[in-house]
Design a protein around this motif. Structure first.
Motif, PDB file in Angstrom:
ATOM      1  N   HIS A 186      53.959 -30.043  17.927  1.00 51.13           N
ATOM      2  CA  HIS A 186      53.148 -30.838  18.857  1.00 51.13           C
ATOM      3  C   HIS A 186      51.840 -31.341  18.237  1.00 51.13           C
ATOM      4  CE1 HIS A 186      51.068 -26.991  19.571  1.00 51.13           C
ATOM      5  NE2 HIS A 186      50.079 -27.679  20.085  1.00 51.13           N
ATOM      6  N   ASP A 187      51.232 -30.541  17.375  1.00 51.60           N
ATOM      7  CA  ASP A 187      49.958 -30.961  16.763  1.00 51.60           C
ATOM      8  C   ASP A 187      50.132 -31.508  15.342  1.00 51.60           C
ATOM      9  OD1 ASP A 187      48.075 -30.741  18.726  1.00 51.60           O
ATOM     10  OD2 ASP A 187      47.488 -28.685  18.234  1.00 51.60           O
ATOM     11  N   HIS A 215      45.412 -37.745  17.377  1.00 45.58           N
ATOM     12  CA  HIS A 215      46.488 -36.979  16.744  1.00 45.58           C
ATOM     13  C   HIS A 215      47.851 -37.059  17.450  1.00 45.58           C
ATOM     14  CE1 HIS A 215      45.300 -33.614  19.470  1.00 45.58           C
ATOM     15  NE2 HIS A 215      46.548 -33.236  19.331  1.00 45.58           N
ATOM     16  N   HIS A 240      51.610 -34.518  24.906  1.00 42.00           N
ATOM     17  CA  HIS A 240      51.191 -33.178  25.331  1.00 42.00           C
ATOM     18  C   HIS A 240      49.730 -33.130  25.801  1.00 42.00           C
ATOM     19  CE1 HIS A 240      50.014 -33.002  21.019  1.00 42.00           C
ATOM     20  NE2 HIS A 240      49.100 -32.120  21.394  1.00 42.00           N
ATOM     21  N   HIS A 241      48.953 -34.206  25.605  1.00 42.22           N
ATOM     22  CA  HIS A 241      47.585 -34.240  26.146  1.00 42.22           C
ATOM     23  C   HIS A 241      47.464 -35.151  27.371  1.00 42.22           C
ATOM     24  CE1 HIS A 241      45.415 -31.692  23.335  1.00 42.22           C
ATOM     25  NE2 HIS A 241      46.128 -32.228  22.350  1.00 42.22           N
ATOM     26  N   ASP A 269      49.845 -25.213  25.693  1.00 45.86           N
ATOM     27  CA  ASP A 269      48.785 -25.513  24.723  1.00 45.86           C
ATOM     28  C   ASP A 269      47.423 -25.062  25.262  1.00 45.86           C
ATOM     29  OD1 ASP A 269      47.453 -26.630  22.553  1.00 45.86           O
ATOM     30  OD2 ASP A 269      47.515 -28.678  23.338  1.00 45.86           O
TER      31      ASP A 269
HETATM   32 FE   LIG Z   1      47.197 -31.397  20.502  1.00 44.02          FE
END
Ligand SMILES: [Fe+2]
Length: 323
Positions: A186-187, A215, A240-241, A269
């Motif tokens: 994810h990151d 990102h 995911h954000h 997260d």
């Molecule tokens: Fe992230």
């Protein structure tokens, strides 16, 4: 994020004497790395026992030897997880070690993220481990204090996202693999964020925040261009954000527009960020973190998904049914 050290820690319990690759092993005493076994000498059961008796939890290997060690450990992981040679805690250390090797590898060599076969094998092993250990979260947490935050964080988020899916939705094995793959990556887009920003201890400037916030999109663009990840995995990396009230990024989507897997990974997260600091230590008890997400971050997350999180992390006797 990356270590400048030339040594990499390997948990003692993930080393099988005699069949572990023949590389030099070091131990750390008083801040120095001391050669324990040179290349060419066997590492025996006796060595293993002696180090263990002396309270040595980790040995160290040269960074240059990591390729051979990683392939050996990944090839042995399934056999060891299914067998009885290791207890639950040692299995946790092993899955942790192979995951750390993997995440370390793809953050250092982004092109390796296209090896989908390897990624799937890792997630399969993680699922196998989670499904057979009722106290999987606790076991993983106890071994997570010796590495770098991004690596630990990726593994924690993937574990929790998989558990949340398995707790409440009956996904096929392939769908679970997609979720696990997206969650552990994810990151990934943070490889495009300068180290000074990632490691800055003080407050970030507005410009720095904007760079950091790129990102998800940059990770998505890179991984999408490789053409190997599924749409579900890619949407987790990209979204995911995003938050239910539209205040998230990069697209500002609202709840019904955000895929469930991306919402779950977003919740995992934030929960992992609240409960673990950047040295891997516990900072907030599970029920306090969930309360905070329910009250102070009320509009950001789906109440139904928060119920699932609460049921999982605030219940002592956690049972997982992943397979
Ligand atoms: Fe992230």
């Amino acid at each position: 994020m990356m270590t400048k050290d030339i040594f990499v820690p390997i948990s003692l319990e993930s080393i099988e004497p005699l069949i572990f690759p023949d590389v030099a092993l070091y131990i750390k005493t008083g801040g120095n790395y001391v050669l324990y076994k040179s290349n060419g000498r066997d590492f025996s059961d006796h060595d293993h026992e002696r180090l263990s008796k002396n309270g040595v939890g980790f040995v160290f290997v040269s960074k240059d030897d990591m390729d051979v060690i990683t392939s050996h450990m990944e090839a042995s992981a399934e056999r060891l997880l299914k067998g009885h040679l290791l207890n639950a805690q040692a299995k946790g250390k092993m899955i942790y070690q192979t995951s750390i090797n993997f995440v370390n590898d793809i953050f250092t060599n982004p092109e390796k993220s296209t090896d989908l076969h390897r990624t799937k094998r890792l997630i399969e092993n993680l699922m196998l481990y989670l499904s057979n250990n009722p106290d999987a979260i606790t076991s993983l947490e106890t071994v997570m204090s010796h590495n770098y935050y991004t690596f630990v964080h990726s593994l924690q988020v993937a574990s929790l996202a998989l558990l949340m899916h398995s707790e409440s939705y009956s996904l096929s094995r392939d769908e679970m693999l997609d979720v696990g793959t997206g969650a552990i990556l994810h990151d990934f887009g943070k490889i495009f964020v300068p180290q000074e920003i990632l490691n800055k201890s003080g407050k970030l400037s507005e410009d720095e925040i904007n760079i950091l916030r790129r990102h998800p999109e940059e990770g998505y663009i890179y991984l999408e261009s490789k053409g190997v990840l599924s749409p579900v995995a890619l949407s987790i990396v990209r979204l995911h954000h995003e938050r239910c009230d539209g205040s998230g990024y990069p697209l500002g989507l609202e709840s019904r527009e955000i895929p469930r897997s991306a919402q779950i990974t977003g919740i995992a997260d934030v929960y992992c960020t609240l409960t673990t600091d950047n040295r891997g230590s516990k900072t907030m008890p599970p029920h306090i973190a969930v309360q905070l997400m329910r009250n102070q971050m009320k509009s950001l997350f789906s109440p139904t998904l928060l119920d699932i999180l609460e049921k999982l992390v605030c219940t002592e006797d956690i049972q997982q049914f992943l397979l």
